[in-house]
Design a protein around this motif. Structure first.
Motif, mmCIF file in Angstrom:
data_model
loop_
_atom_site.group_PDB
_atom_site.id
_atom_site.type_symbol
_atom_site.label_atom_id
_atom_site.label_comp_id
_atom_site.label_asym_id
_atom_site.label_seq_id
_atom_site.Cartn_x
_atom_site.Cartn_y
_atom_site.Cartn_z
ATOM 1 N N ALA A 100 0.821 -1.209 0.000
ATOM 2 C CA ALA A 100 0.000 0.000 0.000
ATOM 3 C C ALA A 100 0.855 1.259 0.000
ATOM 4 C CB ALA A 100 -0.934 0.002 1.210
ATOM 5 N N SER A 155 4.007 1.533 -1.156
ATOM 6 C CA SER A 155 4.785 1.606 -2.397
ATOM 7 C C SER A 155 5.953 2.587 -2.264
ATOM 8 C CB SER A 155 3.888 2.040 -3.567
ATOM 9 O OG SER A 155 4.599 2.004 -4.788
ATOM 10 N N ARG A 179 2.878 6.380 -0.509
ATOM 11 C CA ARG A 179 1.587 6.772 -1.072
ATOM 12 C C ARG A 179 0.664 7.315 0.019
ATOM 13 N NH1 ARG A 179 0.119 2.253 -5.644
ATOM 14 N NH2 ARG A 179 0.296 0.805 -3.883
ATOM 15 N N TRP A 227 -4.764 5.236 0.344
ATOM 16 C CA TRP A 227 -3.767 4.189 0.574
ATOM 17 C C TRP A 227 -3.320 4.142 2.032
ATOM 18 C CZ3 TRP A 227 -2.919 0.486 -2.807
ATOM 19 C CH2 TRP A 227 -3.153 0.727 -4.170
ATOM 20 N N GLN A 281 -2.395 0.834 4.767
ATOM 21 C CA GLN A 281 -1.113 0.950 5.473
ATOM 22 C C GLN A 281 -1.323 0.818 6.973
ATOM 23 O OE1 GLN A 281 1.270 4.422 4.252
ATOM 24 N NE2 GLN A 281 0.299 4.305 2.245
#
Length: 284
Positions: free
Chosen positions: A121, A123, A254, A258, A262
Motif C-alpha cells: 500500500a 509503495s 503513497r 492508501w 497501510q
C-alpha cells in the motif's frame, strides 16, 4: 531489480540479526546484572564464545544492510527488519528443539501479512543518495536528544518492563540513525572509493552510533523481559527509519486512501510483534 536486490539483501540482514539476537540474549543473561550503564559489560561478554558468534552475525547483517541501502530506499529496506523477531523465535525454537504453538505461528503470519499489506500500500519510492549538512544537523541533534532522554529514563528505573522498554526504544533510534548515515557512506564509497569513504564524517558517525546501539541493546536485554524491549526496538526502528527516509532522503510513501491499508498492515504487525514478544519472555 530495483526492488528485488534491496529486498533480498534486507532479508539476509534480518535473518543474520535474528541469529545475533538469539546468541546475544543467551550471552547477556550469563553475565552479572548491572544497575547502571556499564562499559565493562562488553568485556564480560567478550569471554563468552556465544556472544562472539553473535557479533559475527551482526557483522554479516551490517554487510547485508549496507548492500540493501546501496540499492534501495531507506523506507523500503528498514521496515523489512520487523521480520527479525519472528525469525529470532523460529531460530530459538530450532536451537532448543521446541515446537512453536499454533498461536505463535498465527502471530508470525500476522507480522508477515501485515508487512506485505503495508509495503504494498505504501509503495516506497525514491532513492536520493546525498543529504546536505543542513539537514543532517537538526536530525542528528533531535535523535541524540531522544536517545539520551530514553536512556536516562530507563537506567533510572529498576529492572523491569519500563527499563527494558525505554532502553529498547533508545536502541531503536540509534539503529535508525545508523542506517541513515550508513546509506550516505555507502554512496560515498561507490562514487569516490575508499579514500572518500574514509574521509566522510558520516562513516565515523555511523560507526559511533552503531557502537552506542550495541551497548544500549545489551543493557536492554538485561533490563527486563523481551515483551517490553523487543516491540519498542522492532517497531521503533522501522518508524524512525521511515521518518528519516522522508525527511533526509526525500523518499515517498503513497497517501490518500492508501493510508487505510497501510494502517491495517501496521496494526497487524503491532499485534503480531507483541504476541511474539510475549512468547519470547520464556525463550532460552
Amino acid at each position: 531489480m530495483g526492488v528485488v536486490l534491496p529486498v533480498f539483501f534486507a532479508l539476509f540482514a534480518a535473518l543474520s540479526n535474528a541469529l545475533a539476537t538469539v546468541l546475544q540474549r543467551r550471552a547477556a543473561l550469563t553475565v552479572p546484572q548491572s544497575k547502571g550503564f556499564r562499559f565493562g559489560l562488553v568485556l564480560d561478554l567478550l569471554r563468552r564464545p556465544v556472544w562472539v558468534a553473535g557479533i559475527l552475525a551482526v557483522i554479516a547483517a551490517g554487510v547485508g544492510q549496507a548492500a540493501a541501502l546501496a540499492t534501495g530506499a531507506l523506507v523500503l529496506v528498514q521496515p523489512l527488519f520487523v521480520l527479525e523477531l519472528p525469525l529470532a523465535l523460529l531460530i530459538a525454537s530450532l536451537l532448543t528443539r521446541q515446537r512453536l504453538p499454533r498461536a505463535l505461528w498465527l502471530a508470525v503470519a500476522g507480522v508477515v501479512a501485515g508487512l506485505g499489506v503495508a509495503m504494498a500500500a505504501a509503495s516506497p519510492a525514491g532513492n536520493r543518495t546525498h543529504v546536505p549538512s543542513d539537514r543532517w544537523i537538526p536530525a542528528l541533534v533531535a535523535c541524540a536528544a531522544v536517545v539520551a532522554a530514553l536512556a536516562v529514563a530507563g537506567l533510572r528505573r529498576p529492572p523491569g518492563r519500563a527499563r527494558a522498554g525505554c532502553l529498547g526504544a533508545a536502541t531503536a533510534v540509534c539503529y535508525a540513525i545508523t542506517a541513515a548515515l550508513m546509506k550516505h557512506s555507502v554512496f560515498v564509497l561507490t562514487e569516490h572509493g575508499i579514500v572518500g569513504f574514509l574521509t566522510a564524517w558520516q562513516t565515523y558517525a555511523f560507526g559511533a552510533t552503531g557502537i552506542c546501539a550495541l551497548l544500549l541493546l545489551e543493557h536492554a536485554m538485561q533490563g527486563g523481559p523481551l515483551v517490553a524491549s523487543q516491540p519498542a526496538l522492532t517497531l521503533g526502528d522501522a518508524s524512525v527509519s521511515v521518518a528519516l527516509g522522508v525527511v533526509l532522503y526525500e523518499e515517498h510513501l503513497r497517501t490518500g486512501w492508501w493510508v487505510l491499508p497501510q494502517l491495517l498492515g501496521v496494526a497487524l504487525i503491532c499485534v503480531g510483534v507483541v504476541a511474539l514478544a510475549r512468547a519470547g519472555t520464556g525463550a532460552p
